[in-house]
Write an enzyme that holds these catalytic residues in place. Sequence first.
Site, PDB file in Angstrom:
ATOM      1  N   GLY A 161       0.723  -1.406  -0.114  1.00  0.00           N
ATOM      2  CA  GLY A 161      -0.010  -0.122   0.058  1.00  0.00           C
ATOM      3  C   GLY A 161       0.782   1.201  -0.024  1.00  0.00           C
ATOM      4  CG  ASP A 162       3.368   2.325   3.444  1.00  0.00           C
ATOM      5  OD1 ASP A 162       2.547   3.377   3.581  1.00  0.00           O
ATOM      6  OD2 ASP A 162       3.385   1.441   4.398  1.00  0.00           O
ATOM      7  CB  SER A 163       5.227   0.348  -2.617  1.00  0.00           C
ATOM      8  OG  SER A 163       6.247   0.020  -1.574  1.00  0.00           O
TER       9      SER A 163
END
Length: 404
Positions: free
Chosen positions: A175-177
């Site tokens: 999700g962050d990436s």
Amino acid sequence: MPTDSSASAGPLADLRVVEMAQLIAGPFCGQLLGDFGAEVIKLEPPGTGDPMRQWGREKPHGRSLWWPIIARNKKSVTCDLRTPEGQDLARRLVDQADIVVENLRPGTLERWGLGFDRLRETNPGLVMVRVTGFGQTGPYAPRAGYGSIGEAMGGLRHVTGDPGSPPSRTGISLGDSLAGLFAALGALAAVNGRRRTGRGQVVDSAIYEAVLAMMESLLPEWEVAGYQRERTGPVLPNVAPSNVYPAKDGEMVLIAANQDTVFKRLAAVMDHPELSTDDRYATHAARGHNMAELDELISGWTASFGVEELLARLHDGGVPAGRIYTARDMFADPHFAAREAIIRLVHPELGELPMHNVFPRLGETPGTVRALGPLLGEHNTEIYGDLLGLGEKERAALAECGVI
């Protein structure tokens, strides 16, 4: 702004980025921009720096193996943004930047006098990239948001894992990436728009929306067809054959032969060409309906060969297939080597450090990894001295009071 626009410096060498972000989502955006040549000046709290300096399971010599990658191609300066002096330094840096990347909770920069409306007064072409869990607007905007929460809200967690198990994670900070990737795309779109309008803008990248953008036809499946996607393990419902199958020596091979023409090739490789005309398997819909039966049949065939012979037969027959790689497999694979997908740089303490190369590949102005993640404050003299023109005594005074 940086002036080195040579091909060897990368296609973004004329851009300067100020990164006021930490952990993964915002810094991954900065990493991507730096990979393609942008000058990325990373602001870190004095004394502690970005927590990513300490993250990661393995820490040889007490050093994170994650930090050299996510902070590669960046310049580190220390700056306490909670102080008026630090905020003034940040404003002076932003005045000379094209892009600011931040992933603080909405309203934080505004409290510090570093909001977009304030910064654009002296730099009207500024692009501000804001990466958060839920975006800059809406009822959830003030909430603390991590990548795992965005993955759950965006729908990814519900469909990840085996049917009989609770929702799972993918094993990486996906999700962050994804939010960082969309942030980088938005930054470049905004810079291109600035060429026409002369004005910058805010790029609002929310983690849950970055995940949602990957969810294919999940939304109309529910509203139009009344179907809710669920966890299905290694298969996709009604898509067959596309699964993991056993080899004789205990290894597993992934085979993806769900298209009609490809399944015909698989049937030929299996020495059972009649399967491709069998009513149970002749069409995509029929194979999906009889998925379990077909997978059992294929598993019986694959289990009669060692993995090398099995893969050779499949590849020679034009059937997409492959091992499920670990890091060890990647290092040993000749295709990785031929394309230089893995590169090595020398770290002063860790020695030779392997990492993934810059992707995607540009034919004329490729990105490069020019330096590993820097020491905390390694570039204070270069940035505060050479770029902002602060004298040695002024820098020493700021350091003495903990601003830098």
